[in-house]
Design an enzyme around this catalytic site. Structure first.
Site, PDB file in Angstrom:
ATOM      1  N   ARG A  11     -10.505   1.729 -11.886  1.00 14.21           N
ATOM      2  CA  ARG A  11     -10.683   3.063 -12.497  1.00 14.21           C
ATOM      3  C   ARG A  11     -12.113   3.560 -12.259  1.00 14.21           C
ATOM      4  NH1 ARG A  11     -10.965   3.047 -17.634  1.00 14.21           N
ATOM      5  NH2 ARG A  11     -11.066   0.794 -17.978  1.00 14.21           N
ATOM      6  N   TYR A 146     -24.812  -3.146 -25.217  1.00 11.59           N
ATOM      7  CA  TYR A 146     -24.612  -2.619 -23.862  1.00 11.59           C
ATOM      8  C   TYR A 146     -25.951  -2.527 -23.120  1.00 11.59           C
ATOM      9  CZ  TYR A 146     -23.148   0.674 -20.184  1.00 11.59           C
ATOM     10  OH  TYR A 146     -22.899   1.285 -18.983  1.00 11.59           O
TER      11      TYR A 146
END
Ligand code: NDP
Length: 238
Positions: A11, A146
């Site tokens: 994706r 993150y």
């Protein structure tokens, strides 16, 4: 023509990279984890070869790398693109979630590099492209895990470039800014608009704009570039 392995190609930016390298005439093996239907559609669209892999597990990455080598003979270009995002106060992240983010975004890069490098070293050539983030460069509030994982990817890239440069292997990191993919689907519209306004070029980037830089870094035109963090962020951080 090169043999390209894209980790996390089902994706978004990774899928666009698959299309870009296939259009360039390269052979491409890409991995997917959950998006089997998307991976199969991409195989039909451009002839790239999908392999299932969970980057959190070294064995899964090793098997995918071996299948890529079986399919293509060798891997000339490795692109480590798979990652997950996380928006949480650090006090709301439990240990399991922290480990999931670091395993996917950072350990997964190490596993891919670890399994691909021996054959690159014995051939004394190869190109590795990691995918960081502008938050790995400057840090983002509510994205501590993150940001940490992506700062790790940048450190890994720089250290590895020094270690394997003498073996003729280049290692660079692409550091995207706000790019229009599923990864930002859970971010509310107002926050996206604010970030677009704060971006000197005034918009999100497209997966194509990141994939174009991957293609350049993988090409002979980039033959003297290694150990670099190439920002593709519309000027958001300069
Ligand atoms: P997407 O969420 O659109 O795609 C993520 C890809 O990673 C998918 O192919 C997915 O596979 C794969 N993936 C996730 N977890 C795993 C896993 N455990 N094992 C194997 N593959 C996995 O993300 P983007 O295209 O937006 O992001 C691509 C890269 O760019 C990432 O490294 C991201 O951190 C970075 N980036 C993106 C930004 C953005 O604004 N979009 C900004 C800065 C950096 P599957 O669907 O099959 O599970």
């Amino acid at each position: 023509m090169s043999n390209v392995m894209i980790i996390g190609g089902s994706r978004g930016i990774g899928a666009e990279a698959v299309r870009t390298f296939c259009r360039n005439g390269d052979k491409v093996v890409f991995t997917y984890h959950k998006s089997e239907l998307e991976a199969d559609a991409l195989r039909q669209e451009c002839g790239a070869f999908p392999v299932r892999c969970d980057v959190k597990h070294s064995d899964s990455v090793r098997i995918a790398v071996n299948r890529a080598i079986e399919a293509m003979g060798q891997i000339d270009v490795l692109i480590c693109n798979a990652a997950i995002a996380d928006y949480n106060l650090v006090t709301d992240i439990n240990e399991t979630r922290w480990e999931e983010i670091i395993s996917t975004n950072l350990n997964g890069v190490f596993y891919a590099v670890r399994h691909v490098l021996p054959s690159m070293i014995s051939r004394k050539s190869g190109c590795i492209i990691t995918v960081g983030s502008m938050w790995g460069e400057v840090g983002a509030s509510c994205e501590v895990a993150y940001s940490t994982s992506k700062a790790g990817v940048i450190g890994l890239t720089k250290a590895l470039a020094k270690e394997v440069g003498p073996s003729g292997i280049r290692v660079n990191c692409i550091s995207p800014g706000l790019i229009d993919t599923d990864m930002n689907k859970s971010v509310d519209e107002n926050s996206i608009e604010e970030m677009e306004e704060e971006t000197p070029l005034g918009r999100m980037g497209s997966p194509e704009e990141v994939a174009a830089v991957m293609k350049y870094l993988a090409s002979d035109e980039a033959s003297f570039i290694t150990g670099q963090v190439i920002s593709v962020n519309g000027g958001y951080i300069v």
